[in-house]
Scaffold this motif. Sequence first.
Motif, PDB file in Angstrom:
ATOM      1  N   SER A 147      -1.008   0.011  -5.655  1.00 12.42           N
ATOM      2  CA  SER A 147      -1.159  -0.277  -7.080  1.00 12.42           C
ATOM      3  C   SER A 147      -2.610  -0.434  -7.491  1.00 12.42           C
ATOM      4  O   SER A 147      -2.902  -0.572  -8.685  1.00 12.42           O
ATOM      5  N   TYR A 148      -3.506  -0.445  -6.513  1.00 13.43           N
ATOM      6  CA  TYR A 148      -4.906  -0.709  -6.783  1.00 13.43           C
ATOM      7  C   TYR A 148      -5.768   0.513  -6.515  1.00 13.43           C
ATOM      8  O   TYR A 148      -5.626   1.159  -5.470  1.00 13.43           O
TER       9      TYR A 148
ATOM     10  N   ARG B  38      -5.525   5.273  -7.103  1.00 18.15           N
ATOM     11  CA  ARG B  38      -4.399   4.653  -6.405  1.00 18.15           C
ATOM     12  C   ARG B  38      -3.715   5.607  -5.430  1.00 18.15           C
ATOM     13  O   ARG B  38      -3.338   5.223  -4.324  1.00 18.15           O
TER      14      ARG B  38
ATOM     15  N   SER C 234      -7.216  -3.601 -10.296  1.00 17.44           N
ATOM     16  CA  SER C 234      -5.849  -3.516 -10.808  1.00 17.44           C
ATOM     17  C   SER C 234      -5.757  -2.603 -12.009  1.00 17.44           C
ATOM     18  O   SER C 234      -4.665  -2.334 -12.506  1.00 17.44           O
TER      19      SER C 234
END
Length: 124
Positions: free
Chosen positions: A31-32, A53, A100
């Motif tokens: 997710s990062y 990602r 994020s």
Amino acid sequence: QVQLVESGGGLVQAGGSLRLSCAASGRTFSSYAMGWFRQAPGKERMFVAAISRSGGYTYYADSVKGRFTISRDNTKNTVYLQMNSLKPEDTAVYYCAASSGGYAPSTTGGYDYWGQGTQVTVSS
């Protein structure tokens, strides 16, 4: 929360290679977006490379383009920085960081989590 631990730094002669690794905790690594930065003594922390990602997009500072390669393995929760043709001016503490935001920012403000850093020293 993401915890990042860098490894792979060390002392190398000019022209040599090193591979840095950054292991992330947690099950949401994919997710990062991830980035690598470096900081030399008395200088600001500078962008080195970033990866999206999925790993499909990468971006490099001009100073390392063609010599460094960023990659990631989402199954191992790890991002890598392969550094070839090292120069004395590459000497710094190298940090990995997680964003994020999903894209691959090139500024420190775009990242939410940071590792503790690993020292890279290139001798002439």
